[in-house]
Motif scaffolding. Structure first.
Motif, mmCIF file in Angstrom:
data_model
loop_
_atom_site.group_PDB
_atom_site.id
_atom_site.type_symbol
_atom_site.label_atom_id
_atom_site.label_comp_id
_atom_site.label_asym_id
_atom_site.label_seq_id
_atom_site.Cartn_x
_atom_site.Cartn_y
_atom_site.Cartn_z
ATOM 1 N N SER A 1 0.836 -1.196 0.000
ATOM 2 C CA SER A 1 0.000 0.000 0.000
ATOM 3 C C SER A 1 0.874 1.250 0.000
ATOM 4 O O SER A 1 2.019 1.229 0.455
ATOM 5 N N LEU B 1 -5.222 -9.595 2.122
ATOM 6 C CA LEU B 1 -4.468 -8.486 2.696
ATOM 7 C C LEU B 1 -3.850 -8.930 4.018
ATOM 8 O O LEU B 1 -4.358 -9.830 4.684
ATOM 9 N N ASP C 1 -1.155 -6.993 7.350
ATOM 10 C CA ASP C 1 -0.306 -5.889 7.770
ATOM 11 C C ASP C 1 1.128 -6.154 7.331
ATOM 12 O O ASP C 1 1.519 -7.295 7.077
ATOM 13 N N ASN D 1 -2.627 -9.888 10.980
ATOM 14 C CA ASN D 1 -3.951 -9.422 10.558
ATOM 15 C C ASN D 1 -4.282 -9.841 9.133
ATOM 16 O O ASN D 1 -4.719 -9.036 8.314
ATOM 17 N N ARG D 2 -4.116 -11.103 8.852
ATOM 18 C CA ARG D 2 -4.423 -11.622 7.519
ATOM 19 C C ARG D 2 -5.934 -11.668 7.318
ATOM 20 O O ARG D 2 -6.671 -12.114 8.190
ATOM 21 N N SER E 1 1.732 0.303 5.009
ATOM 22 C CA SER E 1 1.194 -0.429 6.161
ATOM 23 C C SER E 1 0.625 -1.798 5.816
ATOM 24 O O SER E 1 0.496 -2.659 6.688
ATOM 25 N N THR E 2 0.275 -2.023 4.544
ATOM 26 C CA THR E 2 -0.515 -3.196 4.174
ATOM 27 C C THR E 2 0.067 -3.867 2.938
ATOM 28 O O THR E 2 0.565 -3.197 2.033
#
Length: 355
Positions: free
Chosen positions: A155, A176, A178, A183-184, A159-160
């Motif tokens: 991103s 997506l 992190d 945080n998948r 962050s992503t």
């Protein structure tokens, strides 16, 4: 699942094949375990292997410090030994991503700031994401999933990560996570078999992701289309007709257009391959190169300032392909780097910095 295992194998083969233009990279008689031939540090002399658009004249290169670095993949035609290198716009090699012997290293993507690359590799067994720091020449592993995590994009705020994901229980689709691997979450549910989604690309404002849906990867009737979706998973829509058989989708730096090449799987050595542009709402589709049969220009990536593209090129009869640069309207195409004989170049990424 059996489908996931088959897809993983098929994508590894297809990704390698898509790096080359047909016979640009025929298999060599040497062992597949051999390293690729050494890359030259400057463009080869003689006629360009990338065909300029009809009537266009080559232009002088802008400052390499202004336009930064281009990362790309080089390897042999069988796709088993892929290496990532980094060049300046004058064709000088400034970095090579370290690799532990025979391994598949591909899909480089610059992180914001241009000082490091994320890339896909099987160097630790399964296919995972890694980071390469240009200044320190260090490689670190980012993801540790149980199956396939490939073809990443980052991103704009860093962050992503968007990536192709598959596990033993989850079919291949766009996910997506992190930047630290946590945080998948699924962005796009996978389409019905045998279709797959691949090669995500963030919009410059970070609100959307473009990707390719592969309905069929079997030539001469392969069908692949460009899609776009909001970052929260809403608003999924198709941008192009599957018969275009599109390659990777790349956003312009201002977010007003997307670029891709046609005939990704269907191409053969006698057909042309060209670069197209389209608006994010699906309007304005038009071709900016008009190649003759046997001449192919493909896999475009915008320069950081949006003024031009880096593209791959190949002409019928060549045993290697090239990296070229051209204006954003498709004019003034010139060769900047030529692969050695019996190798292929692929997956250009433009965005690194030289200082």
């Amino acid at each position: 699942s059996m489908r996931t295992r088959q897809l993983r194998h098929a994508l590894a083969i297809v990704a390698a094949a898509a790096l080359a233009a047909c016979s640009a990279a025929p298999a060599t008689s040497s062992s597949a375990a051999s390293a690729p031939a050494a890359m030259t540090s400057s463009p080869i002399a003689g006629p360009s292997s990338v065909a300029p658009t009809s009537g266009a004249n080559a232009t002088s290169a802008p400052s390499v410090d202004q336009l930064g670095l281009i990362a790309f993949v080089v390897g042999r035609g069988d796709g088993t030994d892929l290496e990532i290198q980094v060049i300046t716009l004058d064709g000088s090699v400034v970095a090579t991503v370290p690799r532990p012997g025979l391994s598949m290293n591909e899909a480089p993507a610059w992180e914001p700031g241009g000082r490091s690359l994320l890339f896909t590799s099987n160097r630790t067994g399964e296919i995972h994401q890694f980071r390469y720091a240009v200044a320190t020449n260090a490689v670190t592993q980012l993801t540790f999933g149980d199956y396939f995590e490939g073809y990443v994009d980052v991103s704009p705020d860093g962050s992503t990560i968007a990536f192709d994901n598959a596990t033993e229980t989850v079919d291949l689709g766009i996910w997506l996570m992190d930047i630290d691997g946590s945080n998948r979450r699924e962005l796009v549910p996978p389409p019905p078999a045998p279709e797959v989604d691949s090669a995500p690309a963030f919009s410059p404002d970070g609100t959307k992701v473009a990707f390719v849906r592969k309905y069929s990867m079997t030539p001469p009737t392969a069908r692949e289309a460009a899609f776009i979706v909001n970052i929260d998973g809403t608003g999924l829509r198709r941008l192009t007709d599957p018969v275009l058989d599109v390659g990777r989708i790349r956003w312009s730096p201002d977010g007003t257009q997307l670029a891709f090449s046609d005939q990704t799987e269907n191409r053969d050595e006698d057909m042309p391959q060209d670069i197209w542009l389209i608006n994010p709402d699906g309007s304005g589709l038009h071709r900016i190169t008009h190649n003759a049969p046997g001449t192919q220009t493909f896999d475009p990536v915008w320069s950081p300032d949006g003024s031009r593209f880096a593209v791959l090129g190949w002409r019928k009869g060549d045993d290697h392909n090239t990296i070229g640069a051209m204006n954003a309207d498709g004019t003034a195409l010139r060769e900047i780097y030529a692969g050695p004989p019996q190798t292929f170049l692929g997956w250009p990424a433009w965005g690194g910095i030289t200082k």
